[in-house]
Design an enzyme around this catalytic site. Structure first.
Site, PDB file in Angstrom:
ATOM      1  CD  GLU A 116       0.715   0.178   2.902  1.00  0.00           C
ATOM      2  OE1 GLU A 116       0.607   1.921   2.485  1.00  0.00           O
ATOM      3  OE2 GLU A 116       1.805  -0.097   3.532  1.00  0.00           O
ATOM      4  CD  GLU A 126       7.637   1.796  -1.842  1.00  0.00           C
ATOM      5  OE1 GLU A 126       7.687   1.088  -2.130  1.00  0.00           O
ATOM      6  OE2 GLU A 126       8.059   3.106  -1.244  1.00  0.00           O
TER       7      GLU A 126
END
Lengths: 361, 361
Positions: B178, B324
């Site tokens: 994310e 991420e």
């Protein structure tokens, strides 16, 4: 330790340069400019910094990876210290060659070389098998030194030669693995003598001994250490510890580490046995630790003592205790990933990403 | 929770089958016959067993791997809860697309899809970018619920749809990642409400807040939770927690997890934010945990509480706190390796290797 071989070890280690702190700082400055919060990649950043200093600021991409599995038998198996019969060393070497062992399944594009430095079996020539047999198994440490001075020298030299060849082949990162029924007995004896920890603390069940078997193993280690170094350990020389209670594959790994550090290769230790070899190398020449990564922390109780002794921190901790290099190769993608950050990540300015203010926006 | 979307969640989770214990036992029996001491591959064996049960006894080789990075902005950034300005969400999405972020450097052959579910920026069509924007950022949880019922439903559905598409593309193992400035505030609020831990315990410095910044963040979380759930938390519904104090990318990940479990894919959670999404999914439907791996343990203090809440153990622990999907992709080679054991390792009988006797030889 007055044999000709000792002189070559001295020559060898004199060629090992320490890694430069300046390179680590330069690496951290580069990392701090990449598009991520400062320090947010944790140990990956420290690994990247170490690799950067090993490779003198020129981290090769892609890294050429290799695993060397050193195999030998142990005279001390006569005393009944292993759950597996001695023949398993040779059987497992054949299994490595046929691709059926755990290490084969975990290679991830690393090149595998199996090195016979002392298996009690005559292997035929085969691709990927390096025949450097010193003797068909070490001597029984319970009765005599595991190796003569000449045998130790030959094993060390074989390992160092292989490391030089590895560099010539263009390999950058080498994982150590081993196979040798009885070798946790040797590694425990080395660990107790080198670190000063009690034999009971550093001796485990190996491949699966029950309480009775482990007690026998403890007794054999105790008697062996007493025979060679006396009741009160008087800080014997590291290479003398290796010679008396080590093993041929352990000595070859020690030599390999010296050679690999000379060649500025990154070295990944695996479990208890390969780290015992690394601890001897470190005791002889502390600079070698600059070139070492600890792939994982093994379940064998002596392993964490060796890691602390050398001062290296394991990358993985997955409860493994197999050897063969399995824990070392599993850590390879982590090290490769860390190295890739430098060459692939954008900086804040190149990517047009705004920087942080710790005071909150 | 009476909107049309809620019904689709109920339908969705009814299609999630639990993994079978029988498959895990069958896997362990297979592992015990392979040429290694029993249990010597530690957690790799448990991972292999879980994969075997996820894939109903047919572990695909090779595994097709993918990472989905869900991006969205957060209304709560108005309150000054992050070290980075809000624009960084969009800037980092562009960085992902250009290959300059940490996740790009760590992919290891996994397919990357970036999913815009709520970034405050209009992206042009680009390969690898999935445009499913629900809204240009969630609402400010400090003043109103982060999402309306409709917005929550749309975000959940988007995630679930992507998981179904992933399966259609033949992907077997999916990592969650994310990007969203402000999303540790949302994840901390979810964690405190869901687990009952104190806000102080589960709230960290995010991307790098100082003490003052963290205090402001704590205050905002406390007020937001009080606004939506009252002073004495009365066990609010998990999806209502997600709606009021979550975020669009978190909701999409929750939906993705439901979809991936329906499709019997292996799911790797990354750090604090993706695990918050996983914890909501688990609270709604505990069976989803059978399909989950925890890639790593983040430095964000709330993460370990979420892992304990779900009952999953991290594979790596490298002090990372980037998100991420970086910690999840780093764990992929470990899971792949575990899966490869079944298909590549020989058994004792096939390799002609002698078996052990724990009594010592």
């Amino acid at each position: 330790m007055s044999s000709a071989q000792t002189f070559s070890v001295v020559d060898l280690i004199s060629a090992i340069a320490p890694c430069q702190e300046a390179h680590k700082l330069e690496a951290q400055r580069r990392l701090d400019n990449l598009t991520k919060p400062i320090g947010s990649l944790g140990r990956l950043e420290a690994i990247a910094g170490q690799a950067y200093s090993i490779f003198s600021g020129q981290v090769p991409q892609p890294l050429s990876k290799a695993v060397y599995v050193f195999a030998a038998d142990h005279g001390v198996t006569e005393e009944g210290v292993s759950a597996y019969p001695r023949e398993v060393t040779a059987q497992m070497v054949l299994n490595f060659m046929q691709g059926g062992a755990a290490i084969n399944a975990l290679l991830h594009q690393a090149d595998l070389t199996v090195v016979d430095v002392g298996v009690d079996y005559e292997f035929e020539k085969a691709p990927g098998l390096c025949r450097m047999k010193v003797r068909r198994g070490s001597r029984n440490m319970h009765r005599e030194p595991a190796m003569s001075h000449e045998e130790l020298g030959q094993a060390l030299e074989s390992g160092a030669c292989l490391a030089h060849e590895a560099r010539k082949k263009g390999q950058h990162i080498v994982a150590l693995g081993e196979m040798g029924i009885g070798n946790t007995t040797a590694a425990s004896a080395i660990t107790a003598t080198l670190t000063g920890e009690s034999i009971g603390t550093v001796t485990g069940r190996g491949t699966g001994l029950d309480d009775l078997g482990r007690n026998r193993k403890l007794h054999v280690i105790k008697r062996s250490i007493k025979r060679h170094f006396g009741a009160s350990s008087s800080n014997p020389e590291p290479l003398e510890i290796l010679r008396c209670v080590g093993g041929l594959e352990i000595a070859a790994m020690t030599g390999f580490i010296f050679g690999a550090a000379t060649e500025r290769m990154a070295i990944i230790c695996d479990g208890f046995i390969s780290t015992a070899a690394a601890a001897v190398a470190y005791a002889v020449c502390p600079r070698v630790a600059d070139y070492m990564f600890a792939g994982h922390c093994s379940e064998e109780p002596g392993h964490r003592h060796l890691l602390r002794y050398i001062g290296i921190k394991p990358i993985l901790d997955l409860g493994m205790r197999l050897g063969e290099g399995t824990g070392a190769v599993l850590a390879m993608p982590v090290i490769e990933s860390a190295c890739r950050l430098f060459s692939e990540m954008a900086t804040f300015s190149s990517a047009g990403v705004s920087e942080a203010s710790p005071k909150a926006n």
